[in-house]
Design a protein around this motif. Sequence first.
Motif, mmCIF file in Angstrom:
data_model
loop_
_atom_site.group_PDB
_atom_site.id
_atom_site.type_symbol
_atom_site.label_atom_id
_atom_site.label_comp_id
_atom_site.label_asym_id
_atom_site.label_seq_id
_atom_site.Cartn_x
_atom_site.Cartn_y
_atom_site.Cartn_z
ATOM 1 N N CYS A 1 0.844 -1.195 0.000
ATOM 2 C CA CYS A 1 0.000 0.000 0.000
ATOM 3 C C CYS A 1 0.878 1.242 0.000
ATOM 4 C CB CYS A 1 -0.886 -0.023 1.250
ATOM 5 S SG CYS A 1 -1.979 1.411 1.465
ATOM 6 N N LEU A 2 0.480 2.255 -0.775
ATOM 7 C CA LEU A 2 1.138 3.558 -0.770
ATOM 8 C C LEU A 2 0.070 4.641 -0.763
ATOM 9 C CD1 LEU A 2 3.954 2.985 -3.439
ATOM 10 C CD2 LEU A 2 4.319 3.346 -0.988
ATOM 11 N N ALA B 1 -2.213 -1.118 -3.421
ATOM 12 C CA ALA B 1 -3.410 -0.424 -2.953
ATOM 13 C C ALA B 1 -3.088 1.056 -2.765
ATOM 14 C CB ALA B 1 -3.894 -1.033 -1.643
ATOM 15 N N ILE B 2 -3.978 1.925 -3.216
ATOM 16 C CA ILE B 2 -3.728 3.369 -3.179
ATOM 17 C C ILE B 2 -4.621 4.031 -2.129
ATOM 18 C CG2 ILE B 2 -3.701 5.511 -4.500
ATOM 19 C CD1 ILE B 2 -1.636 3.401 -5.422
ATOM 20 N N ASP B 3 -3.975 4.673 -1.165
ATOM 21 C CA ASP B 3 -4.662 5.481 -0.162
ATOM 22 C C ASP B 3 -4.688 6.914 -0.695
ATOM 23 O OD1 ASP B 3 -5.170 7.200 2.084
ATOM 24 O OD2 ASP B 3 -4.558 5.604 3.443
ATOM 25 N N PRO B 4 -5.869 7.519 -0.906
ATOM 26 C CA PRO B 4 -5.945 8.822 -1.563
ATOM 27 C C PRO B 4 -5.461 10.006 -0.734
ATOM 28 C CG PRO B 4 -8.119 8.145 -0.853
ATOM 29 C CD PRO B 4 -7.209 6.977 -0.597
ATOM 30 N N ARG B 5 -5.072 9.769 0.521
ATOM 31 C CA ARG B 5 -4.655 10.887 1.371
ATOM 32 C C ARG B 5 -3.272 11.416 0.965
ATOM 33 N NH1 ARG B 5 -5.760 8.185 7.144
ATOM 34 N NH2 ARG B 5 -5.153 6.347 5.922
ATOM 35 N N GLU C 1 -1.458 4.997 9.292
ATOM 36 C CA GLU C 1 -1.477 3.709 8.607
ATOM 37 C C GLU C 1 -2.051 3.843 7.206
ATOM 38 O OE1 GLU C 1 -3.441 -0.747 9.181
ATOM 39 O OE2 GLU C 1 -3.720 0.808 10.711
ATOM 40 N N CYS C 2 -1.361 3.279 6.237
ATOM 41 C CA CYS C 2 -1.833 3.298 4.850
ATOM 42 C C CYS C 2 -3.009 2.343 4.701
ATOM 43 C CB CYS C 2 -0.685 2.883 3.921
ATOM 44 S SG CYS C 2 -1.073 3.012 2.161
ATOM 45 N N LYS C 3 -4.140 2.871 4.263
ATOM 46 C CA LYS C 3 -5.343 2.063 4.051
ATOM 47 C C LYS C 3 -5.826 2.300 2.618
ATOM 48 C CE LYS C 3 -6.723 2.230 8.915
ATOM 49 N NZ LYS C 3 -7.793 2.621 9.876
ATOM 50 N N GLY C 4 -5.317 1.495 1.722
ATOM 51 C CA GLY C 4 -5.545 1.738 0.309
ATOM 52 C C GLY C 4 -6.677 0.944 -0.300
ATOM 53 N N ILE C 5 -7.004 1.314 -1.524
ATOM 54 C CA ILE C 5 -8.029 0.650 -2.325
ATOM 55 C C ILE C 5 -7.365 0.093 -3.578
ATOM 56 C CG2 ILE C 5 -10.138 1.007 -3.676
ATOM 57 C CD1 ILE C 5 -10.881 3.202 -1.687
#
Length: 382
Positions: A137-138, A239-243, A275-279
């Motif tokens: 995730c990034l 997975a991409i976290d938009p923040r 914490e990275c929480k990506g989609i």
Amino acid sequence: MKFSASLVRRVAFVAVLVVGSVVLSALGQPGAPKDSKNILADGSSTVAPITKAMAEEFKKVRPDVNVTVAVSGTSGGFRRFVTGETDISNASRAIKQSEIETAAKNNIEYIELLVALDGLTVAVSTKTQIFGNAPVCLTVGELELLWAKEAEKYITRWNQVRSTLANAEITLSGAAETSGTFDFFTSAITGKEGDSRQDYFGTEEDQLLAQQTGANPFALTYFGYNFFINNTQLVQAVAIDPRRDLISAPEDVLKEINARRAKNGKKPLENKGGECKGILPTVDTILAFSYQPLSRPLFIYVNKKSGERPAVDEFINFYLDEARLGNEQFMLNKAGYLPAPREVREEARTCWKKRITGTAFGGNYSGLSLSDIRKKYGEHCK
């Protein structure tokens, strides 16, 4: 920073494109006779699989018509299209202002057709060692830190991006600067089209990107969803976290990067951590527009004069027909992309039927959300 391919390969690829362009330009173009059954498309490597799939199906009902699909990148394709060399331009972004102006100077009128949705995929090897035991995730902030031009020749190890990532040399690859994918990625990630470090390997050969990245546990690349789903044995999606404000880089790294950004008139990046929480890019997340900011529409542009030729008219009608353009199984299995929403497909057919020329976006496409794009396109095709 390592490079993923030799200069020889780049030169050879460019040479093939140049020679191919000379040969193909004679096959079909807006100035061809009305009874010409040769159709020439060029442009995006991302959109090429869609147009090729449509051409293969069309060949079954019209074996006498030859549809040739070249790949010189979105920008390369537009360079030919706006001077009247090609009938169709495949594009993974909307036409730019400079291209609009060149088309006008050359009396080239065109119809803009939104034909599919894509989830631009950031990918690493299935055997990646970048993340250790953490999720693959990034955040958008971390991607900006990694890819913006201030990182060039400075951020060269993964633990400079995030302290807990591997203490290993970074290998980056992605779209060439002639690609609409490059334009879209840089706009979405760094906030400005073309704002990218140069010390990476760029190419229009997306399959090569998948192969090289799959072979290197410390490599990262990006390309269209089609090339991801066809290479899952080699690569996995990040997975991409938009923040944009979620960055966990070492303080000294961020201090240096922000000093460079200040010189370039940019706002500083913030080190808020978390914490990275990506989609992940999937059929559902792309269709729901929840895979952000890397979901995007894909286009073809058709020269209006070319459309007067019966072969071109029939091919575009075939292309836009609901049996294919609205068929999720066909689009995924044959082309690797997702249908645009039904109302958008209807709008594209209206644009073609009424021969509504020009673009919905006025040459200023960067930074628009998918909802903005849909609204503008709908208003254009009324």
